[in-house]
Design a protein around this motif. Structure first.
Motif, PDB file in Angstrom:
ATOM      1  N   GLU A 339      58.035   6.695   0.235  1.00 58.60           N
ATOM      2  CA  GLU A 339      57.798   6.117  -1.227  1.00 58.60           C
ATOM      3  C   GLU A 339      58.541   6.726  -2.298  1.00 58.60           C
ATOM      4  O   GLU A 339      58.434   6.009  -3.233  1.00 58.60           O
ATOM      5  CB  GLU A 339      56.289   5.821  -1.229  1.00 58.60           C
ATOM      6  CG  GLU A 339      55.793   4.582  -0.663  1.00 58.60           C
ATOM      7  CD  GLU A 339      55.115   5.094   0.578  1.00 58.60           C
ATOM      8  OE1 GLU A 339      55.461   6.371   0.862  1.00 58.60           O
ATOM      9  OE2 GLU A 339      54.589   4.361   1.414  1.00 58.60           O
ATOM     10  N   GLN A 421      54.865   1.238   9.528  1.00 60.00           N
ATOM     11  CA  GLN A 421      53.694   0.918   8.572  1.00 60.00           C
ATOM     12  C   GLN A 421      52.299   0.707   9.329  1.00 60.00           C
ATOM     13  O   GLN A 421      51.269   1.191   8.674  1.00 60.00           O
ATOM     14  CB  GLN A 421      54.120  -0.339   7.839  1.00 60.00           C
ATOM     15  CG  GLN A 421      55.268  -0.541   7.452  1.00 60.00           C
ATOM     16  CD  GLN A 421      55.857  -0.013   6.128  1.00 60.00           C
ATOM     17  OE1 GLN A 421      55.494  -0.256   4.833  1.00 60.00           O
ATOM     18  NE2 GLN A 421      56.911   0.879   6.065  1.00 60.00           N
TER      19      GLN A 421
ATOM     20  N   PRO B  14      50.103   5.778   0.532  1.00 58.89           N
ATOM     21  CA  PRO B  14      50.985   6.747   0.774  1.00 58.89           C
ATOM     22  C   PRO B  14      50.474   7.833   1.523  1.00 58.89           C
ATOM     23  O   PRO B  14      49.155   8.244   1.485  1.00 58.89           O
ATOM     24  CB  PRO B  14      51.167   7.180  -0.731  1.00 58.89           C
ATOM     25  CG  PRO B  14      50.552   6.545  -1.741  1.00 58.89           C
ATOM     26  CD  PRO B  14      49.628   5.376  -0.925  1.00 58.89           C
TER      27      PRO B  14
END
Lengths: 543, 302
Positions: A339, A421, B14
């Motif tokens: 990210e 994911q 995250p």
């Protein structure tokens, strides 16, 4: 069972009409009938009338053309359609929704599969296209010679009610005849310079029209009289005709073609008439040949050599394509999964582009890029080295894999991104606490978890690449070609492009052989699928 | 084939996926690798775009990227009566839109039947579909050719050399390829909804058209898109069925076009390719989210 309380039929033809908008009071629910005449019912009625009209037209046309198979199918399908959509039985409810798709499925998928299988056992192909009767007719008209001592006829080509006709002037009489009508006198025709210029009931063709009808004219035989030995008129230029007689006649008692000189061409049992020296007349007809086509595939003298090589390359191509695209895709997915990586959405969108661009176009663009003499890769990237990317057998294979990698890696990137994911982060946390490094984490967590989700997709991708006709045909055309092969097989042909060449592009069109090869591909795909079938969740979902 | 285990939107929180050492070195090499991947992905497309704008128009002349920019290739493309590009474009859109609409209507109806009704041959039917879809229709192209040849005598509009005939062939694969994708999605719509509607007096047709279909729109979009793109890109079947240049789709037409005069008309071809790609790329980007979920659901391209 939730649907056990359902009692009323839908009134609409599935996939085609609007809903039943009749008044829907709850107390009417027990009424298992499409009731009312709301707009939905009207739409259905109009559509069914249309379908019936089209169906009836087809039945009549099939009758006229003698296509009995189609006729039977149309009658059955039309009856079924009317029963399904008009009978008020609750049991037919699912059928209303399934019927349209099933019709197409039956005709264009199930039937063609069965037909492929059936064709594989025949000699269908060039020279064996039709029935025995048609072959006899064609042989009789193809093999002919001019009747000895017959005169030349000055003829005029006419267009009559039953197709082309010929008019000739003989002893100041005008004679007109057509394919199935021997020459007969015609009254009231106008003659100039010994040639008919006007004939009542017929249209005289102009020179241009005669040229336009050249093929049809070449086939035209007008019997001179009722007697077969007088021969039939045949004209090549539309101005002069001669009487020809067949040199081959069919002897029904012996089931053989007999030539004028007495040679007997007997049915050789392989769909052709053959003479004493074994030479077969063309055309022949379609017969059942058993496993001959399959034998030919494995026969080293016929197809055996190329077949083995092509099969090996097909497997190599499919496996390598999947492996390469998967690893590049996975690599990028892991890379972009961070990210904190800036611009990663931009990167993602760009990497996605090759997938969005239609493959048939990008393959052709790649063919230009890899062109030996003028291509961008050789001229600009390699400074004019002239590497024969698509002409050398091994480089051509490499090029195919490269192009297929370009085409396929975005897809793998997408699916692996999705699968990554789905792996819970806690797994990594606990692994880290146990002291596992990134390599260990990848091997023990990422890869196994990924394969559960992506495994079936890899198999599907394998099956898809196994039959990836487009990339082969458009990039190399299967080439570089093996010039000694009669089938035109090339170094990069995979099985399906090989089938295409046998059926449509080689020197001869051999549908029987091509179908047999298709069946073998079916079997290979089925075996691979069966081996992996148990891993698929699809079966469990059928409850 | 439904593989429902892969959600695609990055929603997970995250997590420390990479070790500290890797994260430290992240800055440079990651961007380097990403840029390399982007160059690999982009350069054929950039090259094609540049070639389509090039004044020289030949393959060799297209190698200098963006050295000159002209619209001549596009003008040639649209004005050459020998290669009726706009006709091909129209044919492609007609064939692909018809196929997509037909596939969605037939697939959704079948999936609805399998999902909502319990009938005797239901399990057998699903199993049969699963088996049939393993045999690609593509492989039966010889039989498809022969079948259309026979149909030509009865329905010329559906036989060989007919765009409708090609659509019919594509629709033959509508159930096999898509029922499972849709069936899984239909099953996620609670049956209580149907029952409630039914108590209110709605008919099956009403439930299907006004309630279920709007609820399953995402999967309808996915199936429609995939079917549009598959038929838009199909070359083999279109090549076999369509024989008259007036009837060609883009895939067949553009291929004939370059295979005949490969080097000379390169600029015009690339112009044609860029224009042809626009509808598909736009659809892809516009519906990216749907398509990605559909792809992970099991459809494949390369």
């Amino acid at each position: 069972m939730s649907t056990s309380t359902t009692t009323r039929d839908g009134t609409a033809a599935a996939g085609t009409t609007g809903g039943d908008t009749g008044p829907g009071a709850p107390r009417e629910r027990r009424h298992a009938h499409s009731r009312g005449f709301g707009p939905g019912f009207v739409v259905k009625l109009v559509l069914m009338a249309l379908i019936n009209a089209i169906g009836l037209f087809g039945i009549l046309a099939a009758w006229a053309a003698g296509s009995w198979g189609i006729l039977v199918f149309l009658v059955a399908a039309l009856l079924a359609a009317d029963l399904v959509y008009f009978l008020p039985a609750r049991k037919l409810l699912p059928a209303k929704y399934l019927f349209p798709g099933l019709v197409f499925l039956l005709v264009f998928q199930v039937f063609v599969l069965v037909y492929t299988a059936a064709t594989a056992f025949t000699n269908y192909g060039d020279g064996h296209n039709a029935t025995k009767d048609a072959a006899i007719t064609q042989l009789t008209t193809t093999y002919e010679q001019r009747v000895e001592g017959s005169e030349a006829y000055a003829v005029t080509v006419l267009e009559g009610p039953d197709g082309l006709a010929l008019a000739a002037v003989q002893d100041d009489r005008v004679l007109v005849g057509a394919a199935d009508r021997p020459l007969a006198p015609l009254e009231g025709a106008a003659v100039t310079d010994g040639r008919v210029v006007e004939a009542p009931g017929y249209e005289v063709l102009s020179y241009g029209e005669v040229v336009g009808a050249q093929d049809e004219l070449g086939e035209l035989r007008v019997p001179v009289s009722g007697q077969a030995e007088d021969g039939a008129l045949r004209t090549d230029d539309g101005r002069t005709a001669y009487a020809y007689e067949p040199t081959l006649t069919y002897d029904e008692a012996a089931d053989a073609m007999v030539a004028a000189d007495g040679t007997v061409y007997a049915d050789n049992g392989e769909g052709a008439f053959a003479g004493p020296d074994g030479e077969a007349l063309r055309p022949g007809w379609r017969v059942f040949v058993g496993l001959d086509n399959f034998g030919a595939i494995f026969d080293p003298a016929v197809l055996g050599g190329p077949f083995v090589a092509v099969t090996l390359w097909t497997f190599a191509f499919a496996v390598l394509s999947v492996a390469l695209t998967f690893f590049l895709g996975l690599l990028l997915a892991i890379l972009f999964n961070d990210e904190k990586l800036r611009f990663r959405n931009v990167y993602r969108a760009i990497v996605f582009l090759p997938y969005a661009f239609p493959a048939f176009l990008s393959i052709l663009i790649w063919a230009g890029l890899l062109n030996t003499d003028f291509g961008f890769v050789n001229e600009v990237l390699l400074g004019g080295t002239g590497v024969p990317w698509l002409e050398n057998p091994w480089l051509a294979k490499l090029s195919l894999l490269l192009v297929n990698l370009w085409l396929g890696f975005p897809y793998m990137f997408l699916v692996t991104t999705g699968a990554l994911q789905a792996i819970p982060g806690e797994l990594y946390e606990s692994a880290e606490m146990d002291g596992a490094g990134p390599v260990r984490q990848f091997g023990s967590i990422t890869l196994p978890m990924l394969m559960v989700a992506v495994g079936p997709l890899l198999i599907a991708s394998f099956a898809m690449n196994f039959n990836n006709f487009n990339v082969i045909y458009l990039l190399t055309g299967g080439g570089p070609q093996d010039l000694e092969s009669t089938t035109g097989v090339g170094a990069t042909d995979i099985l399906i492009s090989f089938v295409y060449k046998i059926a449509f592009a080689g020197g001869t069109n051999d549908y029987g052989l091509a179908s047999a090869l298709s069946i073998l591909i079916f079997i290979m795909v089925a075996v691979v699928s069966a081996l992996t079938f148990r891993r698929s969740k699809a079966l469990e979902e059928i409850s | 084939m439904p593989i429902p285990t892969t959600p695609t939107t990055p929603t997970t929180p995250p997590r420390p996926k990479l070790s500290a050492g890797r994260r430290f070195a992240r800055g440079g090499w990651k961007h380097l690798a990403a840029v390399a991947a982007c160059v690999f992905a982009l350069f054929p497309l950039v090259y094609a775009f540049s070639a389509s704008l090039s004044a020289s128009g030949s393959l060799l002349g297209s190698n200098q990227l963006f050295s000159d920019i002209t619209g001549a290739n596009y003008a040639n493309l649209l004005s050459d009566p020998q290669n009726p590009y706009l006709t091909w474009f129209g044919n492609s859109l007609f064939v692909s839109v018809s196929t997509a609409v037909g596939t969605v209507l037939m697939g959704a109806a079948a999936a609805y039947a399998f999902s909502r009704f319990r009938f005797r041959s239901r399990r057998g039917g699903l199993l049969a579909l699963l088996v049939i879809q393993m045999f690609p229709q593509l492989l039966a192209f010889v039989a498809i050719f022969l079948l259309l040849f026979a149909i030509s005598e009865v329905y010329p509009v559906l036989g060989l050399n007919s765009r409708l005939g090609l659509v019919a062939v594509y629709l033959g694969g509508a159930l096999g390829a898509n029922t499972f994708l849709m069936y899984g999605f239909f099953n996620t719509i609670p049956r209580d909804l149907d029952e409630a509607a039914e108590l209110d007096g709605a008919s099956h047709a009403q439930i299907y058209w006004t309630m279920i279909l709007p609820l399953v729109t995402p999967i309808l979009v996915v199936v429609g898109m995939l079917s549009f793109i598959a038929s838009f890109s199909d070359f083999l079947l279109a090549q076999i069925v369509l024989q008259d240049p007036e009837k060609y789709t883009l895939a067949v037409g553009l291929y004939q076009f370059v295979s005949v005069q490969f080097g000379e008309n390169w600029g015009v071809f690339t112009a044609g390719a860029i224009l042809a790609a626009i509808p598909v790329v736009v659809l892809f980007l516009f519906l990216q989210r749907y398509i990605v979920s559909g792809l992970t659901g099991g459809a494949v391209k390369g």
